[in-house]
Scaffold this motif. Structure first.
Motif, PDB file in Angstrom:
ATOM      1  N   GLN A  39       0.810  -1.216   0.000  1.00 45.21           N
ATOM      2  CA  GLN A  39       0.000   0.000   0.000  1.00 45.21           C
ATOM      3  C   GLN A  39       0.845   1.269   0.000  1.00 45.21           C
ATOM      4  OE1 GLN A  39      -2.491  -0.887   3.428  1.00 45.21           O
ATOM      5  NE2 GLN A  39      -4.206  -1.414   2.081  1.00 45.21           N
ATOM      6  N   ASN A  40       2.118   1.138   0.399  1.00 46.93           N
ATOM      7  CA  ASN A  40       3.029   2.287   0.363  1.00 46.93           C
ATOM      8  C   ASN A  40       3.866   2.317  -0.912  1.00 46.93           C
ATOM      9  OD1 ASN A  40       2.287   3.242   2.986  1.00 46.93           O
ATOM     10  ND2 ASN A  40       3.534   1.589   3.879  1.00 46.93           N
ATOM     11  N   LYS A  41       3.497   1.461  -1.856  1.00 46.84           N
ATOM     12  CA  LYS A  41       4.177   1.351  -3.152  1.00 46.84           C
ATOM     13  C   LYS A  41       5.612   0.847  -3.021  1.00 46.84           C
ATOM     14  CE  LYS A  41       1.492   5.269  -4.941  1.00 46.84           C
ATOM     15  NZ  LYS A  41       1.553   6.578  -5.640  1.00 46.84           N
ATOM     16  N   ASN A  42       5.891   0.181  -1.907  1.00 47.52           N
ATOM     17  CA  ASN A  42       7.210  -0.411  -1.712  1.00 47.52           C
ATOM     18  C   ASN A  42       7.257  -1.799  -2.351  1.00 47.52           C
ATOM     19  OD1 ASN A  42       8.253   1.745  -0.156  1.00 47.52           O
ATOM     20  ND2 ASN A  42       7.219   0.951   1.669  1.00 47.52           N
ATOM     21  N   PHE A  61      -3.268 -19.784  -3.386  1.00 50.63           N
ATOM     22  CA  PHE A  61      -2.925 -19.184  -2.093  1.00 50.63           C
ATOM     23  C   PHE A  61      -1.712 -18.268  -2.249  1.00 50.63           C
ATOM     24  CE2 PHE A  61      -4.831 -23.347  -1.123  1.00 50.63           C
ATOM     25  CZ  PHE A  61      -5.905 -22.938  -0.335  1.00 50.63           C
ATOM     26  N   PHE A  62      -1.519 -17.424  -1.218  1.00 45.87           N
ATOM     27  CA  PHE A  62      -0.412 -16.474  -1.271  1.00 45.87           C
ATOM     28  C   PHE A  62       0.165 -16.285   0.121  1.00 45.87           C
ATOM     29  CE2 PHE A  62       1.401 -12.093  -1.779  1.00 45.87           C
ATOM     30  CZ  PHE A  62       2.240 -12.364  -2.852  1.00 45.87           C
ATOM     31  N   ILE A  63       1.482 -16.261   0.197  1.00 47.14           N
ATOM     32  CA  ILE A  63       2.189 -15.940   1.437  1.00 47.14           C
ATOM     33  C   ILE A  63       2.800 -14.559   1.257  1.00 47.14           C
ATOM     34  CG2 ILE A  63       4.045 -16.606   3.006  1.00 47.14           C
ATOM     35  CD1 ILE A  63       3.707 -19.487   2.024  1.00 47.14           C
ATOM     36  N   GLY A  64       2.288 -13.597   2.012  1.00 46.52           N
ATOM     37  CA  GLY A  64       2.732 -12.215   1.874  1.00 46.52           C
ATOM     38  C   GLY A  64       1.585 -11.252   2.086  1.00 46.52           C
ATOM     39  N   ASP A  65       1.893  -9.943   2.043  1.00 44.62           N
ATOM     40  CA  ASP A  65       0.859  -8.924   2.188  1.00 44.62           C
ATOM     41  C   ASP A  65      -0.019  -8.867   0.947  1.00 44.62           C
ATOM     42  OD1 ASP A  65       1.777  -8.214   4.685  1.00 44.62           O
ATOM     43  OD2 ASP A  65       3.132  -6.658   3.914  1.00 44.62           O
ATOM     44  N   ASN A  66      -1.059  -8.044   1.020  1.00 49.45           N
ATOM     45  CA  ASN A  66      -1.943  -7.876  -0.123  1.00 49.45           C
ATOM     46  C   ASN A  66      -1.231  -7.147  -1.261  1.00 49.45           C
ATOM     47  OD1 ASN A  66      -4.616  -8.881  -0.329  1.00 49.45           O
ATOM     48  ND2 ASN A  66      -5.190  -7.690   1.489  1.00 49.45           N
ATOM     49  N   PRO A  67      -1.164  -7.720  -2.445  1.00 46.24           N
ATOM     50  CA  PRO A  67      -0.582  -7.018  -3.591  1.00 46.24           C
ATOM     51  C   PRO A  67      -1.456  -5.826  -3.978  1.00 46.24           C
ATOM     52  CG  PRO A  67      -0.713  -9.385  -3.987  1.00 46.24           C
ATOM     53  CD  PRO A  67      -1.552  -9.096  -2.782  1.00 46.24           C
ATOM     54  N   CYS A  68      -0.803  -4.743  -4.388  1.00 46.07           N
ATOM     55  CA  CYS A  68      -1.531  -3.516  -4.704  1.00 46.07           C
ATOM     56  C   CYS A  68      -1.255  -3.049  -6.125  1.00 46.07           C
ATOM     57  CB  CYS A  68      -1.144  -2.407  -3.717  1.00 46.07           C
ATOM     58  SG  CYS A  68      -1.618  -2.774  -2.008  1.00 46.07           S
ATOM     59  N   GLU A  69      -2.135  -2.127  -6.579  1.00 46.94           N
ATOM     60  CA  GLU A  69      -1.961  -1.480  -7.870  1.00 46.94           C
ATOM     61  C   GLU A  69      -0.866  -0.416  -7.754  1.00 46.94           C
ATOM     62  OE1 GLU A  69      -3.472  -2.543 -10.427  1.00 46.94           O
ATOM     63  OE2 GLU A  69      -5.439  -3.349  -9.886  1.00 46.94           O
ATOM     64  N   ILE A  70      -0.564   0.249  -8.861  1.00 46.37           N
ATOM     65  CA  ILE A  70       0.507   1.249  -8.847  1.00 46.37           C
ATOM     66  C   ILE A  70       0.154   2.458  -7.987  1.00 46.37           C
ATOM     67  CG2 ILE A  70       1.439   0.550 -11.084  1.00 46.37           C
ATOM     68  CD1 ILE A  70      -0.037   2.863 -12.357  1.00 46.37           C
ATOM     69  N   ASP A  71      -1.160   2.637  -7.685  1.00 43.82           N
ATOM     70  CA  ASP A  71      -1.565   3.763  -6.840  1.00 43.82           C
ATOM     71  C   ASP A  71      -1.644   3.390  -5.363  1.00 43.82           C
ATOM     72  OD1 ASP A  71      -3.770   2.140  -6.830  1.00 43.82           O
ATOM     73  OD2 ASP A  71      -5.138   3.600  -7.741  1.00 43.82           O
ATOM     74  N   ASN A  73      -3.605   1.004  -4.058  1.00 46.41           N
ATOM     75  CA  ASN A  73      -4.859   0.342  -3.720  1.00 46.41           C
ATOM     76  C   ASN A  73      -4.739  -1.163  -3.963  1.00 46.41           C
ATOM     77  OD1 ASN A  73      -6.402   2.660  -2.986  1.00 46.41           O
ATOM     78  ND2 ASN A  73      -6.585   3.177  -5.172  1.00 46.41           N
ATOM     79  N   VAL A  74      -5.376  -1.940  -3.099  1.00 43.62           N
ATOM     80  CA  VAL A  74      -5.326  -3.396  -3.207  1.00 43.62           C
ATOM     81  C   VAL A  74      -5.916  -3.847  -4.541  1.00 43.62           C
ATOM     82  CG1 VAL A  74      -6.212  -5.555  -2.232  1.00 43.62           C
ATOM     83  CG2 VAL A  74      -5.407  -3.738  -0.717  1.00 43.62           C
ATOM     84  N   ILE A  75      -5.306  -4.877  -5.140  1.00 41.99           N
ATOM     85  CA  ILE A  75      -5.838  -5.450  -6.382  1.00 41.99           C
ATOM     86  C   ILE A  75      -7.087  -6.242  -6.008  1.00 41.99           C
ATOM     87  CG2 ILE A  75      -5.364  -6.919  -8.384  1.00 41.99           C
ATOM     88  CD1 ILE A  75      -2.396  -6.454  -7.934  1.00 41.99           C
ATOM     89  N   THR A  76      -8.233  -5.595  -6.113  1.00 39.96           N
ATOM     90  CA  THR A  76      -9.479  -6.211  -5.635  1.00 39.96           C
ATOM     91  C   THR A  76     -10.015  -7.279  -6.576  1.00 39.96           C
ATOM     92  OG1 THR A  76     -10.745  -4.431  -6.689  1.00 39.96           O
ATOM     93  CG2 THR A  76     -10.124  -4.131  -4.374  1.00 39.96           C
ATOM     94  N   ALA A  77      -9.630  -7.225  -7.844  1.00 41.83           N
ATOM     95  CA  ALA A  77     -10.213  -8.136  -8.832  1.00 41.83           C
ATOM     96  C   ALA A  77      -9.908  -9.600  -8.543  1.00 41.83           C
ATOM     97  CB  ALA A  77      -9.714  -7.774 -10.229  1.00 41.83           C
ATOM     98  N   ILE A  78      -8.864  -9.857  -7.770  1.00 34.28           N
ATOM     99  CA  ILE A  78      -8.496 -11.254  -7.510  1.00 34.28           C
ATOM    100  C   ILE A  78      -8.728 -11.661  -6.054  1.00 34.28           C
ATOM    101  CG2 ILE A  78      -6.789 -11.326  -9.374  1.00 34.28           C
ATOM    102  CD1 ILE A  78      -4.605 -10.951  -7.244  1.00 34.28           C
ATOM    103  N   GLN A  79      -9.275 -10.761  -5.235  1.00 28.08           N
ATOM    104  CA  GLN A  79      -9.451 -11.066  -3.814  1.00 28.08           C
ATOM    105  C   GLN A  79     -10.402 -12.246  -3.606  1.00 28.08           C
ATOM    106  OE1 GLN A  79      -7.912  -9.547  -0.987  1.00 28.08           O
ATOM    107  NE2 GLN A  79      -6.597  -8.898  -2.682  1.00 28.08           N
ATOM    108  N   HIS A  80     -10.021 -13.130  -2.670  1.00 25.03           N
ATOM    109  CA  HIS A  80     -10.851 -14.293  -2.365  1.00 25.03           C
ATOM    110  C   HIS A  80     -10.961 -14.506  -0.860  1.00 25.03           C
ATOM    111  CE1 HIS A  80     -11.573 -18.695  -1.764  1.00 25.03           C
ATOM    112  NE2 HIS A  80     -12.457 -18.501  -2.729  1.00 25.03           N
ATOM    113  N   GLY A  81      -9.832 -14.543  -0.165  1.00 24.33           N
ATOM    114  CA  GLY A  81      -9.834 -14.698   1.284  1.00 24.33           C
ATOM    115  C   GLY A  81      -8.626 -14.010   1.881  1.00 24.33           C
ATOM    116  N   ASN A  82      -8.766 -13.463   3.102  1.00 22.10           N
ATOM    117  CA  ASN A  82      -7.671 -12.721   3.724  1.00 22.10           C
ATOM    118  C   ASN A  82      -7.380 -13.199   5.139  1.00 22.10           C
ATOM    119  OD1 ASN A  82      -6.494 -10.401   2.083  1.00 22.10           O
ATOM    120  ND2 ASN A  82      -8.692 -10.138   1.701  1.00 22.10           N
TER     121      ASN A  82
END
Length: 385
Positions: A39-42, A61-71, A73-82
């Motif tokens: 979310q901090n674009k890091n 599945f994914f191990i790690g934080d939520n992947p985000c867009e270039i701005d 914001n979380v990539i919501t199109a692929i969200q399933h479970g958190n």
């Protein structure tokens, strides 16, 4: 069995061959080093995890934080479970994603690639040099092969089945001067069962100039034994290299009985004759190498030869292997000719691999020589059908 499973799966093998860091663990496929931005674009890296028992399951599945867009914001199109989920005692994931194409995923390659592309796209835009295809070294941690790390070269070329013809062979290299060392360099890259090094000499400064690699000054300062030096060097790649820190003599010829193939790389014809006679009588196949170099009009000329024999073809040896030594050989004066040593070794390796069924052999020659001055190769002692 991770790498064997990968080798037997075309889609997993394709992922590995293209540089993805993949691992099979307890029925799950892990894809490491997937770049994404937070979310901090890091720039961050995560791990994709998918089951290997159901390709119809499009969730990953994914191990790690939520992947985000270039701005950011979380990539919501692929969200399933958190929420965290324990898949087994080795794998705990942090979230899951869902992106199902029309018709589903045909294989694991397409599934992994699609999710990796979606997750890493913003990171690649903000950090153009990042990639998920690292071609990272894959160690043979489960002791599946004779190598310290997995032979991805053979798998990329789809020649593993062909190379496997060498797997049960025990190889001896008698003499580790220039040519013998180059033979070791190539044999160590094959899946042979064992490699035995016979040489009673030390590795000296002049050896460094006609051998593969680049010995350091500290290496030479230690005045290492030749067999031990090469065993240490090539054990970085092959696990089963054995040192015989002595010359082959009449008293220890029996040690060659357990070998499947022997490379003879000695400069004394009396020793050459003794060893080849013994191997021929025992029915052990071998290749004997040699080169003769002379000075003519301030230039070097001569020939490189390989004489091979098997249980079924050895009647040519009396015409090729002599017990007398010649003084008319500039090689004995320590002329540094690494390229001829390497060429001699290549010819010997090619013949060994032909006899082992790796290469096509239309001529079936058992004596081959290369003339330096004319660049011609002469094949003789042919076995006819």
């Amino acid at each position: 069995m991770s790498q064997q499973l990968i080798n037997h799966s075309p889609d997993l093998k394709r992922l590995r061959d293209e540089g993805y860091e993949i691992e099979v663990r307890g029925g799950y496929l892990l894809i490491h080093h997937i770049p994404f931005v937070d979310q901090n674009k890091n720039l961050q890296y995560g791990i994709l995890v998918t089951t290997l028992h159901d390709i119809q399951n499009h969730v990953i599945f994914f191990i790690g934080d939520n992947p985000c867009e270039i701005d950011g914001n979380v990539i919501t199109a692929i969200q399933h479970g958190n929420s965290n989920s324990v898949l087994n005692n080795q794998i705990t994931v942090n979230r899951s994603f869902s992106n199902k194409p029309t018709g589903g995923y045909p294989n694991y390659y397409e599934k992994v690639k699609r999710y990796a592309d979606i997750i890493s796209a913003p990171a690649k835009y903000l950090y153009p040099s990042v990639t998920e295809k690292t071609f990272k070294l894959i160690a043979d941690s489960s002791n599946e092969t004779v190598f310290q790390y997995i032979d991805t070269n053979s798998s990329r070329a789809n020649i593993e089945a062909i190379n496997s013809k060498l797997e049960n062979q025990k190889i001896a290299i008698v003499g580790l001067g220039g040519t013998g060392a180059y033979i070791l360099d190539m044999v160590a890259k094959t899946p042979v069962k064992e490699i035995h090094l016979f040489d009673g000499d030390s590795f000296d400064q002049h050896n460094a100039f006609r051998s593969p690699g680049a010995a350091s000054m500290s290496d030479l300062d230690e005045n290492p034994r030749k067999a031990a030096y090469y065993q240490k060097l090539y054990s970085n790649m092959h696990k089963y290299i054995y040192v015989h820190d002595y010359y082959v003599k009449k008293e220890n010829l029996l040690e060659l009985d357990k070998m499947d193939y022997v490379f003879i790389c000695v400069d004394k014809n009396a020793v050459r004759k003794m060893v080849t006679d013994y191997l021929a009588s025992a029915g052990i196949p071998f290749s004997d190498v040699g080169l003769g170099v002379n000075v003519v009009d301030d230039k070097l000329t001569g020939a490189v030869r390989v004489t091979s024999a098997t249980r079924d073809k050895n009647d040519h040896l009396p015409l090729r292997i002599f017990s007398e030594d010649s003084d008319n050989n500039e090689y004995a004066t320590n002329i540094q000719i690494a390229e001829l040593n390497a060429l001699n070794a290549i010819f010997a390796i090619l013949k060994w691999k032909k006899l082992s069924g790796i290469y096509v052999d239309l001529e079936n020659e058992h004596h081959s020589s290369y003339a330096i001055s004319t660049s011609k190769i002469f094949n003789e002692d042919v076995v006819t059908a």
